[in-house]
Design a protein around this motif. Structure first.
Motif, short mmCIF file in Angstrom:
data_model
loop_
_atom_site.label_atom_id
_atom_site.label_comp_id
_atom_site.label_asym_id
_atom_site.label_seq_id
_atom_site.Cartn_x
_atom_site.Cartn_y
_atom_site.Cartn_z
N SER A 49 0.82 -1.21 0.00
CA SER A 49 0.00 0.00 0.00
C SER A 49 0.85 1.27 0.00
CB SER A 49 -0.94 0.01 1.22
OG SER A 49 -1.85 -1.05 1.15
N GLY A 50 2.15 1.11 0.27
CA GLY A 50 3.03 2.27 0.22
C GLY A 50 3.70 2.63 1.53
N PHE A 51 3.42 1.87 2.60
CA PHE A 51 4.07 2.15 3.88
C PHE A 51 5.51 1.63 3.87
CE2 PHE A 51 -0.40 2.32 5.03
CZ PHE A 51 -0.45 3.38 5.92
N VAL A 52 6.36 2.31 4.63
CA VAL A 52 7.75 1.90 4.79
C VAL A 52 7.99 1.58 6.26
CG1 VAL A 52 8.53 3.26 2.82
CG2 VAL A 52 8.53 4.30 5.10
N ASN A 53 9.16 1.00 6.54
CA ASN A 53 9.53 0.63 7.91
C ASN A 53 8.43 -0.22 8.57
OD1 ASN A 53 11.95 2.15 7.73
ND2 ASN A 53 10.81 4.02 8.21
N VAL A 54 7.86 -1.13 7.79
CA VAL A 54 6.78 -1.98 8.29
C VAL A 54 7.36 -3.07 9.20
CG1 VAL A 54 4.93 -3.57 7.65
CG2 VAL A 54 5.37 -1.53 6.26
N THR A 55 6.76 -3.22 10.36
CA THR A 55 7.22 -4.18 11.36
C THR A 55 6.04 -5.00 11.86
OG1 THR A 55 8.97 -2.68 12.09
CG2 THR A 55 8.36 -4.47 13.59
N GLU A 56 6.25 -6.30 12.02
CA GLU A 56 5.24 -7.16 12.64
C GLU A 56 5.83 -7.83 13.87
OE1 GLU A 56 3.59 -10.26 10.22
OE2 GLU A 56 2.02 -10.72 11.68
N ARG A 57 5.12 -7.74 14.98
CA ARG A 57 5.52 -8.41 16.22
C ARG A 57 4.37 -9.30 16.68
NH1 ARG A 57 8.66 -3.60 19.62
NH2 ARG A 57 10.02 -2.97 17.90
N VAL A 58 4.71 -10.43 17.25
CA VAL A 58 3.69 -11.40 17.63
C VAL A 58 3.84 -11.77 19.10
CG1 VAL A 58 2.67 -13.64 17.15
CG2 VAL A 58 3.68 -12.32 15.28
N PHE A 59 2.75 -11.63 19.83
CA PHE A 59 2.68 -12.05 21.23
C PHE A 59 1.87 -13.35 21.30
CE2 PHE A 59 3.48 -7.62 21.43
CZ PHE A 59 3.98 -7.31 22.69
#
Length: 403
Positions: free
Chosen positions: A313-323
């Motif tokens: 979609s155009g976002f940068v510095n995308v991060t995913e964290r999982v608990f």
């Protein structure tokens, strides 16, 4: 008249706190100094457990002697590593735990008959009726606030995107009871916090920098307006994630952040012993089928789908964290044991609310058929032997600075 932030009662008096919470916890603040934990606490572990360890009586004695700080760090590390230590004395069916249905609500309800419709004995929103398939009545509001408290206990913070010290414009999509927006208003008194929801159930006494609007994520502000857009627990409602992300990108200021906090409601067995016909597994499969028939992808957050979509979609510095959110009291660690106890209460108190809409609207079931299913589901949630947990996905990305 708006109250100054300094006198706004963001937490109830101790006498209002539910009697079912352990005395060692502050169920509405959940601070215990966790805001000061270093970055490893805000982890991004795998949703799959790598190892399982079982405690002995001697280990339990040692744990009781640990300081609160060490216990919190140990709990965080286990959850980060996907290596929650099992309490070997608490893996049988737990018959002694009440569901906490007497928990008091922490919000004031805006009562207006014209704003609600009733179906199968539960109250739903009437504005753009049918967009959200779950109740908004008092019982459900209490459960939503308990859900907020539990995840705050697990995560130790309200947001993960690096907002700095002075965000100016904050939007909370699907604000529900407004508890997250209110706490963000307290946390950032210089920010203007807007909560949007289909139901007018938010309290009237709020910090002066917080306001609520009944709407369906319609964009009432110009492009490049918000510093931070937050959405939580909306996987049950959003039909077009791509459109939501595109609109969020448009309405964020360059450098602003968009954050999703979504639970993947697909219980996982940490020891691999949960049969495919386990009542809890069957229950969530049926919920997924019902929502799919209503045009909702209930598993959108799984397997990195939303993370990938955020990037495209155009976002940068995308991060995913999982608990990992334990279900039940099977963790050895006291913090995680409490999280699991409360999360099971969230699921049990909502077992009917979650099922009615998807199964009656989406699958054509009668209320009586739903209630018959729920009898065995309620009992099955007390099965600690499967070591059930749910993944909580935190996904955030930034609008490019040069937009």
């Amino acid at each position: 008249m708006a109250l100054p932030v300094s006198v706004y009662p963001s937490s109830p008096h101790p006498s209002q706190c539910p009697a079912s919470f352990p005395e060692s916890l502050d169920p509405w603040g959940i601070s215990h100094g966790r805001e000061n934990l270093s970055s490893p606490y805000y982890f991004h572990g795998s949703i799959q457990p790598r190892n399982l360890s079982y405690s002995s009586p001697e280990d339990s004695t040692e744990d009781r002697g640990k300081s609160d700080e060490n216990s919190e760090q140990a709990a965080a590390q286990q959850a980060e590593d996907g290596n929650i230590i099992v309490d070997s004395h608490d893996t049988a069916t737990d018959a002694g735990y009440s569901t906490g249905s007497d928990i008091s609500a922490s919000t004031s309800v805006s009562e207006s008959v014209s704003d609600f419709v009733y179906e199968n004995g539960r109250r739903y929103h009437s504005f753009r009726e049918g967009r959200y398939n779950f109740p908004n009545d008092d019982v459900e509001q209490q459960r939503e606030d308990l859900k907020h408290m539990t995840l705050k206990m697990l995560c130790g913070r309200l947001h993960f995107a690096p907002l700095g010290n002075s965000p100016q414009e904050v939007l909370d999509i699907g604000t529900g009871t407004g508890i997250w927006a209110i706490e963000m208003g307290d946390l950032f008194p210089g920010a203007s916090v807007l909560g949007v929801d289909l139901s007018p159930i938010q309290p009237s006494w709020v910090p002066p920098n917080v306001r609520f609007v009944v709407d369906d994520v319609e964009w009432l502000h110009p492009a490049n307006h918000f510093d931070y857009i937050h959405s939580r627990h909306t996987v049950m409602a959003i039909k077009n994630w791509q459109r939501l992300m595109k609109r969020s990108l448009t309405h964020l200021r360059p450098g602003g952040w968009f954050e999703l906090q979504e639970v993947h409601h697909c219980p996982i067995s940490a020891n691999g012993t949960m049969a495919i016909d386990h009542p809890v597994t069957e229950y969530w499969r049926l919920i997924n089928d019902g929502l799919a028939n209503l045009g909702i992808n209930f598993h959108a957050v799984s397997e990195g789908h939303l993370t990938s979509m955020m990037r495209t979609s155009g976002f940068v510095n995308v991060t995913e964290r999982v608990f990992q959110i334990p279900i039940g009291t099977w963790p050895k660690d006291s913090v995680l044991k409490n999280v699991g106890q409360y999360w099971r209460s969230v699921l049990l108190d909502g077992v009917q609310a979650i099922a009615l809409g998807p199964l009656t609207r989406g699958c054509g079931w009668t209320r009586e058929e739903v209630e018959l299913l729920l009898v065995k589901v309620r009992k099955a949630y007390y099965d600690n032997s499967c070591l059930m947990y749910m993944p909580l996905h935190i996904i955030y990305g930034q609008k490019p600075q040069d937009d």
